[in-house]
Structure formats: structure tokens, C-alpha cells
Design a protein around this motif. Structure first.
Motif, PDB file in Angstrom:
ATOM      1  N   LYS A 195       0.831  -1.203   0.000  1.00 46.34           N
ATOM      2  CA  LYS A 195       0.000   0.000   0.000  1.00 46.34           C
ATOM      3  C   LYS A 195       0.868   1.256   0.000  1.00 46.34           C
ATOM      4  CE  LYS A 195      -3.887  -2.291   2.210  1.00 46.34           C
ATOM      5  NZ  LYS A 195      -4.588  -2.506   0.953  1.00 46.34           N
ATOM      6  N   LYS A 196       1.768   1.318  -0.978  1.00 47.96           N
ATOM      7  CA  LYS A 196       2.681   2.455  -1.048  1.00 47.96           C
ATOM      8  C   LYS A 196       1.950   3.764  -1.319  1.00 47.96           C
ATOM      9  CE  LYS A 196       6.706  -0.199  -2.587  1.00 47.96           C
ATOM     10  NZ  LYS A 196       7.665  -0.423  -3.681  1.00 47.96           N
ATOM     11  N   SER A 197       0.844   3.638  -2.055  1.00 47.39           N
ATOM     12  CA  SER A 197       0.110   4.866  -2.384  1.00 47.39           C
ATOM     13  C   SER A 197      -0.931   5.137  -1.321  1.00 47.39           C
ATOM     14  CB  SER A 197      -0.565   4.720  -3.756  1.00 47.39           C
ATOM     15  OG  SER A 197      -1.339   5.845  -4.031  1.00 47.39           O
ATOM     16  N   ASP A 198      -0.959   6.357  -0.781  1.00 46.08           N
ATOM     17  CA  ASP A 198      -1.927   6.701   0.251  1.00 46.08           C
ATOM     18  C   ASP A 198      -3.131   7.429  -0.310  1.00 46.08           C
ATOM     19  OD1 ASP A 198      -0.143   8.621  -0.379  1.00 46.08           O
ATOM     20  OD2 ASP A 198       0.213   9.367   1.632  1.00 46.08           O
ATOM     21  N   ASP A 199      -3.279   7.443  -1.638  1.00 44.71           N
ATOM     22  CA  ASP A 199      -4.454   8.089  -2.220  1.00 44.71           C
ATOM     23  C   ASP A 199      -5.358   7.091  -2.932  1.00 44.71           C
ATOM     24  OD1 ASP A 199      -2.933   7.468  -4.378  1.00 44.71           O
ATOM     25  OD2 ASP A 199      -2.782   9.489  -5.187  1.00 44.71           O
ATOM     26  N   GLY A 200      -5.165   5.804  -2.690  1.00 39.98           N
ATOM     27  CA  GLY A 200      -6.048   4.789  -3.257  1.00 39.98           C
ATOM     28  C   GLY A 200      -5.691   4.365  -4.662  1.00 39.98           C
ATOM     29  N   THR A 201      -4.485   4.705  -5.156  1.00 33.59           N
ATOM     30  CA  THR A 201      -4.076   4.280  -6.490  1.00 33.59           C
ATOM     31  C   THR A 201      -2.901   3.313  -6.400  1.00 33.59           C
ATOM     32  OG1 THR A 201      -2.537   6.126  -6.778  1.00 33.59           O
ATOM     33  CG2 THR A 201      -4.818   6.462  -7.501  1.00 33.59           C
ATOM     34  N   PHE A 202      -2.840   2.399  -7.377  1.00 35.39           N
ATOM     35  CA  PHE A 202      -1.784   1.399  -7.395  1.00 35.39           C
ATOM     36  C   PHE A 202      -1.334   1.176  -8.824  1.00 35.39           C
ATOM     37  CE2 PHE A 202      -4.608   0.517  -3.881  1.00 35.39           C
ATOM     38  CZ  PHE A 202      -3.731   0.451  -2.809  1.00 35.39           C
ATOM     39  N   PHE A 209       1.363  -8.464 -14.842  1.00 34.31           N
ATOM     40  CA  PHE A 209       0.140  -8.395 -15.637  1.00 34.31           C
ATOM     41  C   PHE A 209       0.562  -8.237 -17.098  1.00 34.31           C
ATOM     42  CE2 PHE A 209      -4.247  -6.906 -16.479  1.00 34.31           C
ATOM     43  CZ  PHE A 209      -4.919  -7.777 -15.621  1.00 34.31           C
ATOM     44  N   PRO A 210      -0.297  -8.557 -18.058  1.00 36.09           N
ATOM     45  CA  PRO A 210       0.106  -8.441 -19.463  1.00 36.09           C
ATOM     46  C   PRO A 210       0.570  -7.049 -19.873  1.00 36.09           C
ATOM     47  CG  PRO A 210      -1.899  -9.737 -19.290  1.00 36.09           C
ATOM     48  CD  PRO A 210      -1.627  -9.194 -17.931  1.00 36.09           C
ATOM     49  N   CYS A 211       0.100  -6.028 -19.178  1.00 31.58           N
ATOM     50  CA  CYS A 211       0.543  -4.661 -19.485  1.00 31.58           C
ATOM     51  C   CYS A 211       0.516  -3.851 -18.195  1.00 31.58           C
ATOM     52  CB  CYS A 211      -0.356  -4.010 -20.534  1.00 31.58           C
ATOM     53  SG  CYS A 211      -2.096  -3.882 -20.035  1.00 31.58           S
ATOM     54  N   ASN A 212       1.224  -2.722 -18.198  1.00 29.81           N
ATOM     55  CA  ASN A 212       1.159  -1.837 -17.039  1.00 29.81           C
ATOM     56  C   ASN A 212      -0.269  -1.337 -16.857  1.00 29.81           C
ATOM     57  OD1 ASN A 212       3.909  -2.053 -16.503  1.00 29.81           O
ATOM     58  ND2 ASN A 212       4.421  -0.297 -17.789  1.00 29.81           N
ATOM     59  N   MET A 213      -0.662  -1.184 -15.608  1.00 27.30           N
ATOM     60  CA  MET A 213      -2.036  -0.779 -15.330  1.00 27.30           C
ATOM     61  C   MET A 213      -2.074   0.033 -14.039  1.00 27.30           C
ATOM     62  SD  MET A 213      -5.396  -3.263 -14.953  1.00 27.30           S
ATOM     63  CE  MET A 213      -4.625  -4.295 -13.699  1.00 27.30           C
ATOM     64  N   ILE A 214      -2.793   1.143 -14.085  1.00 21.54           N
ATOM     65  CA  ILE A 214      -3.018   1.951 -12.881  1.00 21.54           C
ATOM     66  C   ILE A 214      -4.438   1.696 -12.400  1.00 21.54           C
ATOM     67  CG2 ILE A 214      -3.329   4.294 -12.009  1.00 21.54           C
ATOM     68  CD1 ILE A 214      -1.019   5.172 -13.743  1.00 21.54           C
ATOM     69  N   LEU A 215      -4.575   1.398 -11.115  1.00 23.86           N
ATOM     70  CA  LEU A 215      -5.885   1.189 -10.501  1.00 23.86           C
ATOM     71  C   LEU A 215      -6.156   2.308  -9.507  1.00 23.86           C
ATOM     72  CD1 LEU A 215      -5.785  -2.645  -9.688  1.00 23.86           C
ATOM     73  CD2 LEU A 215      -6.851  -1.534 -11.636  1.00 23.86           C
ATOM     74  N   ALA A 216      -7.353   2.848  -9.565  1.00 27.14           N
ATOM     75  CA  ALA A 216      -7.778   3.880  -8.605  1.00 27.14           C
ATOM     76  C   ALA A 216      -9.133   3.476  -8.054  1.00 27.14           C
ATOM     77  CB  ALA A 216      -7.864   5.247  -9.275  1.00 27.14           C
ATOM     78  N   SER A 217      -9.207   3.276  -6.739  1.00 31.58           N
ATOM     79  CA  SER A 217     -10.451   2.835  -6.100  1.00 31.58           C
ATOM     80  C   SER A 217     -11.084   3.971  -5.318  1.00 31.58           C
ATOM     81  CB  SER A 217     -10.180   1.651  -5.154  1.00 31.58           C
ATOM     82  OG  SER A 217      -9.737   0.531  -5.877  1.00 31.58           O
ATOM     83  N   VAL A 218     -12.409   4.010  -5.371  1.00 33.14           N
ATOM     84  CA  VAL A 218     -13.180   5.000  -4.607  1.00 33.14           C
ATOM     85  C   VAL A 218     -14.307   4.260  -3.920  1.00 33.14           C
ATOM     86  CG1 VAL A 218     -14.598   7.076  -4.689  1.00 33.14           C
ATOM     87  CG2 VAL A 218     -12.644   6.852  -6.222  1.00 33.14           C
ATOM     88  N   ILE A 242      -2.603  10.476 -10.444  1.00 31.93           N
ATOM     89  CA  ILE A 242      -3.427  11.584  -9.965  1.00 31.93           C
ATOM     90  C   ILE A 242      -4.683  11.709 -10.813  1.00 31.93           C
ATOM     91  CG2 ILE A 242      -3.376  14.031  -9.350  1.00 31.93           C
ATOM     92  CD1 ILE A 242      -0.235  13.735  -9.768  1.00 31.93           C
ATOM     93  N   LEU A 243      -4.512  11.619 -12.125  1.00 31.74           N
ATOM     94  CA  LEU A 243      -5.656  11.731 -13.028  1.00 31.74           C
ATOM     95  C   LEU A 243      -6.633  10.577 -12.832  1.00 31.74           C
ATOM     96  CD1 LEU A 243      -3.921  12.867 -16.350  1.00 31.74           C
ATOM     97  CD2 LEU A 243      -5.207  14.263 -14.726  1.00 31.74           C
ATOM     98  N   ALA A 244      -6.109   9.375 -12.565  1.00 31.99           N
ATOM     99  CA  ALA A 244      -6.990   8.218 -12.357  1.00 31.99           C
ATOM    100  C   ALA A 244      -7.858   8.415 -11.123  1.00 31.99           C
ATOM    101  CB  ALA A 244      -6.152   6.943 -12.232  1.00 31.99           C
ATOM    102  N   LYS A 245      -7.277   8.958 -10.062  1.00 34.66           N
ATOM    103  CA  LYS A 245      -8.048   9.221  -8.851  1.00 34.66           C
ATOM    104  C   LYS A 245      -9.105  10.297  -9.115  1.00 34.66           C
ATOM    105  CE  LYS A 245      -8.760   8.803  -4.375  1.00 34.66           C
ATOM    106  NZ  LYS A 245      -9.899   9.719  -4.274  1.00 34.66           N
ATOM    107  N   TYR A 246      -8.698  11.338  -9.825  1.00 37.56           N
ATOM    108  CA  TYR A 246      -9.614  12.422 -10.192  1.00 37.56           C
ATOM    109  C   TYR A 246     -10.771  11.880 -11.038  1.00 37.56           C
ATOM    110  CZ  TYR A 246     -10.919  15.969 -13.735  1.00 37.56           C
ATOM    111  OH  TYR A 246     -11.585  16.757 -14.631  1.00 37.56           O
ATOM    112  N   PHE A 247     -10.460  11.042 -12.019  1.00 38.28           N
ATOM    113  CA  PHE A 247     -11.489  10.501 -12.904  1.00 38.28           C
ATOM    114  C   PHE A 247     -12.398   9.529 -12.163  1.00 38.28           C
ATOM    115  CE2 PHE A 247     -12.851   7.329 -16.099  1.00 38.28           C
ATOM    116  CZ  PHE A 247     -13.644   8.157 -16.872  1.00 38.28           C
ATOM    117  N   ALA A 248     -11.840   8.735 -11.242  1.00 38.92           N
ATOM    118  CA  ALA A 248     -12.650   7.787 -10.469  1.00 38.92           C
ATOM    119  C   ALA A 248     -13.718   8.512  -9.663  1.00 38.92           C
ATOM    120  CB  ALA A 248     -11.757   6.957  -9.543  1.00 38.92           C
TER     121      ALA A 248
END
Length: 518
Positions: A195-202, A209-218, A242-248
């Protein structure tokens, strides 16, 4: 949309003529509204990104605190060591014209994201639909965007293939879902574990995984969604977190706007409606849907159906009623079905007795001019449709025999219901006197014989001497058992209707080959 320096730095990295050096760790929160030119002695704002030429940055340069600064050109090392600001340096030989070109580039970056921000807000405010918001998100990232629910079921339309991703199919809904090995891969990746990210993104790297992927949970108001951005067309940058969290947050807002009456994934509401429409479902599938609510099959539930003839049946009214119900009882779910409101309460999660629940809801019901039918307590969730029918039966019998009342408990009207319909509408096991069920459960847990004792006592027409003779027990033992039975039954055995109903319940068990369980 406010920007952070990290995002501006990633955008400027697209221009190969610039050499970027982050003199300070960039703040990742979105804070800046625009760009300005640094002037000595001016009043500085924390939400403006200021540009300054390296020629004006000398050893005597006094960097303002708590600001964001972009330096154009090379500066001496260590000049910003004590500066309490967020600083980005674009090194290299710069002409005067370059300074203003870069200023225009940064201005264009702000315009670009302000336009995206406007389009997202417009799509949500005009209720243009979930898929429209997803489309804007894919333009934002220049990569595919997938929206997952809590169980990693895909919520948006995927009309394209993701290289290296093999989807499983949800057996009930037919929707795509990440296979178990892919979910385990995500949950065992280094960033997820630590849990390196404290804003809910990983960030899930292609090693896992087959490709790089950013996950943002809300997760808000009981609704949890996860936005996944896949690196298949354009490289993912650090700022995309940051954008993934904003978009989520926009995706979550879209769901709350469209389904504000539940605050839950609409998939769970559809699941309940499918059960009510007599769709057969495997227990494993039921368990998965319950898990999305943090419910268990063995929890105790109660079902209520609300009716009224005094309101204008407009959707927004129903939604507000459902929302108010759920706010009062967090372990609950309310939804609109067949011109009624169905309200499910998890009594185990609430830690409530049914009488407490009914008492607390009394003011809400009378003020809203509602009529309500209340089922037995139940578990084994696949039986939910039978208990919904109980609520309708309670309303029907209540209106016939007590039209001036507002609350109809099926336990009080089941005898009348049976006289009208027998077992033609509701399974006989679900018409059994509820106390019989409780006795059965008590006997099973404690290795007692209260169920049989009650039956013999009623068959002997409450003759204690004949009862103890048939049971081969002492009279004091019988009285002890009867006191325990009355406590569990919560009913008056002196009432002939109660005794008749109990006797009929035993007949259901015997002649219909049932066990007295829900």
C-alpha cells in the motif's frame, strides 16, 4: 480542474528540447489554477504556477515559500536547497523567445485540462450517461479505461480486446469479469501489498500483468468502484495516478447521480429483482452478491414492503424515501419494485431485534402515510422471494381485517392468510409458525427436545398429567420446558388460534415432508 506540478512536468516531457530537473519533490495534490510570470515583490498565490527566467535567479534570489515555481534555464546547484516550495527546472540554453514559448505551452496545458474538466462536469450534470463519461476518460488517458465493481466485474461496455487479458464470464449476468488468477495477481503485487500509495491508487507492472495498469479505487456511500487505466496505446506517466483518482471520483459521482436511491451498485438491485422474478441461481452466485454488501447467507434478515395511495408516483419521491430508510439503518437495502418500495434489513449486522426495528420505524411510517407489510425473520437468502410474498400477504390481510392500522406483521395475519389461500401461494415451510422454527433451531443447537414436548402438550390438549405420562418425564421437568417454550415462542398458548396454528405447522412438516427451517 486544478493541476499539480507533477502533471505539468509529465506534459512538458513530451517536448524533447527541454531537460527537466525536479529540484523538489512535487506535490501530488491538485492545487494550481493557472500560470503566471514571476515578478519581484509581487503578492504570490499558492494556486498559481509561476515562471521565472534563470537569469533572474541569482545567489541573492529570495524564493517565496509555499509556492510553485518553474525555472527556465540552468541555475547553480544548491540555490534552492532551503526553499520551501515546489520547484521544476527546465535546463539548457534558453533564448528570450523560448521563455514565452514555454509559457504558452504551459498555458495550453491548463486549457487542455480545463476543457476536459468542463466536459466531464457537463456529462454528469446533463446526465448524459455512464458510457459518455468513460469515453471522455479514454480521451484523457489515450488508453483503454475499464470500470470494475467490488468483485472485479466489468461495468462499462468493452467493444475491443485487451492484449493478453482473457476474461471470465459471470455465470448469472453474462458480463465480463477478471479471472481469479488475475485478481490474485493484482492483490499480490508489491504496491497492493505494501500500500505504497496513500491516495487509493496502485501501479500494477507488466511483470505481474500483461501490461502496465493503474488502478484507482473509490468507496463512498457504500458504493465501491475501481478505475483501471491500461497502458496499451500511450505510456503511463506518474501523473496518471493523480488523473486516475480524479477521474474515479467522476465515475462515482455518475453512479450516485443515477442511482442515488440505493447508494449501492445497481448490480445488487438487479440481482434482487431477478430473484423476485423467479430466476434460479446457484448458491455460490448468491453468496458473491451478498459479499458485495458484506452480508452473509447465514445472517438474519427481515423484509418489508411499503405501500401508499397518497403520493404522486414520481421516481424522485421513491428515491428519497429509499435514501432516508438506508440512512437510518446502514445494514439495509431499499429499492423500488412493482409500484412498491422493498426494504431489506440485515438484523445480524444491525444487532437489532425485530420489535426494536419496527418501533424505530413507526414515526417514519406514520409521518409518511405509509402502510407496511412485514415478513418473518429469515436466513438462507434464496428464500427471499417467499418472504416478499409474506409482506404482500400481510398487507392484503391487514387491509381486509384491520383497515385502520398502518403496520401489518405477517406473524399476526398468517392464520387468516392460510384460511384464504392454504399453501397455494407460499411454500408450506414458510407458513410455519415462526416460534416453531426457533424451537427447532434451539433444539438443534442445545440437544434438547422442546419441539416434540410442545407437540405432545398440544395434542394432549394441555393436560399436564397426560403429557408427562406420554413423554415419560417428571411434572416439574414439563413445567420447566413449558416456561422455556413460551419464552422462545413469544406467544400465548392459552390463545386457541395460536394453538391451532402451531398444530397446523406440525402438519406442514409431517405431510409436506418439510423440515421446520426457513
Amino acid at each position: 480542474m486544478n493541476l499539480c506540478l507533477e502533471l505539468i512536468a509529465d506534459e512538458l516531457a513530451h517536448y524533447p528540447s527541454h531537460i527537466l530537473r525536479r529540484n523538489k519533490i512535487s506535490q501530488r495534490r491538485l492545487q494550481m489554477k493557472g500560470v503566471g510570470i514571476y515578478r519581484r515583490g509581487m503578492n504570490f498565490s499558492s494556486d498559481i504556477c509561476y515562471m521565472v527566467s534563470a537569469k533572474n535567479v541569482t545567489d541573492r534570489f529570495n524564493c517565496p515559500n509555499n509556492t510553485t515555481l518553474i525555472v527556465i534555464g540552468s541555475v547553480n546547484d544548491g540555490i534552492f536547497e532551503r526553499a520551501n516550495s515546489d520547484i521544476l527546472i527546465l535546463e539548457g540554453e534558453m533564448r528570450k523567445e523560448d521563455f514565452y514559448d514555454i509559457f504558452n505551452e504551459i498555458s495550453d496545458i491548463f486549457v487542455k485540462y480545463q476543457e476536459i474538466d468542463h466536459r466531464l462536469y457537463e456529462a454528469v450534470s446533463k446526465n448524459e450517461g455512464f458510457e459518455k463519461v468513460v469515453t471522455i476518460g479514454q480521451e484523457l488517458f489515450n488508453n483503454p479505461v475499464i470500470i470494475f465493481d467490488q468483485n472485479y466485474c466489468v461495468m462499462n461496455n468493452l467493444d475491443y480486446e485487451i492484449p493478453g487479458v482473457t476474461w471470465a464470464v459471470d455465470p448469472w449476468s453474462g458480463t465480463k469479469i477478471l479471472p481469479l488468477d488475475a485478481i490474485n495477481t493484482i492483490k499480490t503485487s508489491p504496491e497492493y501489498i505494501h500500500k505504497k500509495s496513500d491516495d487509493g491508487t496502485f501501479l500494477i507492472s507488466e511483470d505481474y500483468f500483461p501490461c502496465n495498469m493503474i488502478l484507482a479505487s473509490v468507496k463512498k456511500n457504500k458504493l465501491r468502484i475501481t478505475v483501471a487505466v491500461l497502458e496499451t496505446q500511450a505510456p503511463l506517466m506518474e501523473s496518471h495516478r493523480i488523473l486516475a483518482k480524479y477521474f474515479a471520483d467522476f465515475i462515482h459521482l455518475t453512479f450516485n447521480k443515477n442511482y442515488i436511491h440505493t447508494g449501492h451498485p445497481v448490480r445488487f438491485e438487479n440481482f434482487l429483482k431477478e430473484l423476485l422474478n423467479n430466476h434460479q441461481m446457484e448458491q455460490a452466485c448468491i453468496d458473491r452478491y451478498l459479499l458485495s454488501m458484506n452480508w452473509k447467507n447465514t445472517d438474519t434478515y427481515i423484509c418489508m414492503t411499503y405501500q401508499t395511495s397518497r403520493w404522486d408516483k414520481v421516481g424522485v419521491v421513491y428515491y428519497n424515501v429509499c435514501t432516508n430508510l438506508e440512512l437510518q439503518f446502514p445494514g439495509s437495502f431499499a429499492f423500488y419494485y412493482d409500484d412498491n418500495i422493498i426494504f431489506l434489513v440485515n438484523l445480524t449486522q444491525q444487532g437489532l431485534e425485530r420489535q426494536q426495528l419496527i418501533y424505530w420505524l413507526s414515526s417514519f411510517l406514520t409521518e409518511g402515510v405509509f402502510r407496511v407489510g412485514i415478513s418473518y425473520d429469515f436466513f438462507e437468502f434464496h428464500t427471499f422471494p417467499s418472504y416478499y410474498l409474506q409482506t404482500l400477504g400481510a398487507l392484503e390481510m391487514g387491509e381486509k381485517y384491520a383497515p385502520d392500522e398502518w403496520c401489518y406483521d405477517f406473524r399476526e395475519y398468517v392464520f387468516y392468510y392460510f384460511l384464504h389461500y392454504g399453501t397455494s401461494r407460499i411454500d408450506g415451510r414458510h407458513l410455519c409458525f415462526p416460534g416453531i422454527v426457533q424451537l427447532y433451531l434451539y433444539d438443534t443447537k442445545n440437544q434438547t427436545d422442546l419441539l416434540h414436548t410442545l407437540r405432545v402438550y398440544i395434542q394432549c390438549e394441555r393436560n399436564a398429567a397426560l403429557t408427562v405420562k406420554n413423554l415419560y418425564i417428571h411434572r416439574n421437568t414439563l413445567y420447566q420446558r413449558l416456561r422455556k417454550i413460551e419464552t422462545i415462542l413469544d406467544a400465548d398458548l392459552n390463545d386457541e388460534k395460536v394453538r391451532l396454528f402451531i398444530h397446523l405447522s406440525y402438519q406442514f412438516v409431517e405431510h409436506l415432508s418439510l423440515e421446520p427451517v426457513l
